[in-house]
Design an enzyme around this catalytic site. Sequence first.
Site, PDB file in Angstrom:
ATOM      1  N   ASN A 147       0.811  -1.219   0.000  1.00  0.00           N
ATOM      2  CA  ASN A 147       0.000   0.000   0.000  1.00  0.00           C
ATOM      3  C   ASN A 147       0.847   1.273   0.000  1.00  0.00           C
ATOM      4  OD1 ASN A 147       0.924  -0.150   2.632  1.00  0.00           O
ATOM      5  ND2 ASN A 147      -1.090  -0.374   3.564  1.00  0.00           N
ATOM      6  N   ARG A 285       3.475   7.715  11.299  1.00  0.00           N
ATOM      7  CA  ARG A 285       3.025   7.293  12.616  1.00  0.00           C
ATOM      8  C   ARG A 285       2.775   8.525  13.474  1.00  0.00           C
ATOM      9  NH1 ARG A 285       1.971   3.470  10.285  1.00  0.00           N
ATOM     10  NH2 ARG A 285       2.497   1.273  10.684  1.00  0.00           N
ATOM     11  N   GLN A 314      -4.168   4.895  18.807  1.00  0.00           N
ATOM     12  CA  GLN A 314      -5.128   4.539  17.764  1.00  0.00           C
ATOM     13  C   GLN A 314      -6.014   3.402  18.260  1.00  0.00           C
ATOM     14  OE1 GLN A 314      -2.950   5.914  13.641  1.00  0.00           O
ATOM     15  NE2 GLN A 314      -3.225   3.750  13.972  1.00  0.00           N
ATOM     16  N   HIS A 333      -7.104   6.452  10.273  1.00  0.00           N
ATOM     17  CA  HIS A 333      -5.962   5.845   9.584  1.00  0.00           C
ATOM     18  C   HIS A 333      -6.455   5.020   8.388  1.00  0.00           C
ATOM     19  CE1 HIS A 333      -1.804   3.703  10.127  1.00  0.00           C
ATOM     20  NE2 HIS A 333      -1.996   4.167   8.903  1.00  0.00           N
TER      21      HIS A 333
END
Length: 401
Positions: A147, A285, A314, A333
């Site tokens: 990705n 991040r 998260q 995200h």
Amino acid sequence: MAKVLCVLYDDPIDGYPKSYARDDLPKLEHYPGGQTLPTPKGIDFTPGELLGSVSGELGLRKYLEANGHTLVVTSDKDGPNSVFEKELVDADIVISQPFWPAYLTAERFAKAKNLKMAVTAGIGSDHVDLQSAIDRNVTVTEVTYCNSISVAEHVVMMILSLVRNYLPSHEWAKSGGWNIADCVQHAYDLEKMEVGTVAAGRIGLAVLRRLAPFDVNLHYTDRHRLPESVEKELNLTWHATREEMYPVCDVVTLNCPLHPETEHMINDETLKLFKRGAYLVNTARGKLCDRDAVARALESGQLAGYAGDVWFPQPAPKDHPWRTMPYNGMTPHISGTTLTAQARYAAGTREILECFFEGRPIRDEYLIVQGGALAGTGAHSYSKGNATGGSEEAERFKKAG
């Protein structure tokens, strides 16, 4: 036979999709640079389906159960009473995604006596305590490159959204307004701006390539300098340190791994090095940035905008300041979990599992830790002494007492 514990995000609030916006996906022959796409012996899903949520199961159930293995899928991952915590005790393999990570802390490694492999269905293994994996001879893998382009596209979208003040302008249109002056008082052209990336690996370099046609001046810093031919092709300026690059740039994008050397590298002091009115984009991040320092920089005008889709922790709590600070372009995200990307990282996860169960070598680019040491991509991305991960969840547990 193995027990496979898979942690995925929840299904859509309206239920698992019965149809999709598109009927097919474009076909890729290979990634930029020539690396081949995942090559499992088979898949049990249709590319373009929602595979990253609980009902999607990464398309793994039929394959695993047909071979006598057990698959447990859950989204309940946080805290000592979570499904993940209870099922981890006798799990052989743990699979999770960076978007909804199952944090494998040192404490959790100690409980997981049977654990042999941790798989990231995606890119980035900082949710895994890599030192514990090394000490316990647990293999850590991820689906490298699956990705990277998805994230690079997201970065370019966010840069343009911030510089052109797109999101506030869209809100005026939605609310029935025609407030042109309100929209353009914070809008600029990207053309001829100085744009720099911290790290120029697969994602960072892809961002630079996609920005070059916008006629911007491109900069980068990375401990692995790019070949001279690439620097000349894209007219790149290399900087030996991040601190050297920051003052030059109108836009900075973060595309580096999280480890102790990079944790909170964006803070009150380093933000003073930025041009006043610079833009910052972070799809790497969340903990690369000091949360409150970023909010303060937006309030003061030191930063003109901040966008990203990574948070700490998260999922982010509802009162996280990045949700409401001015001129933010935050998303959950999602940059690397488009339906297109999911087809690749689901297939890559299947390839890793096939290799593991059949005793075949897992390709080097998928390896982070193997045989009690950093390996493959892990050896390139991390260095001895900073092979740590899982710190976000560890800190959450400590705060919870």
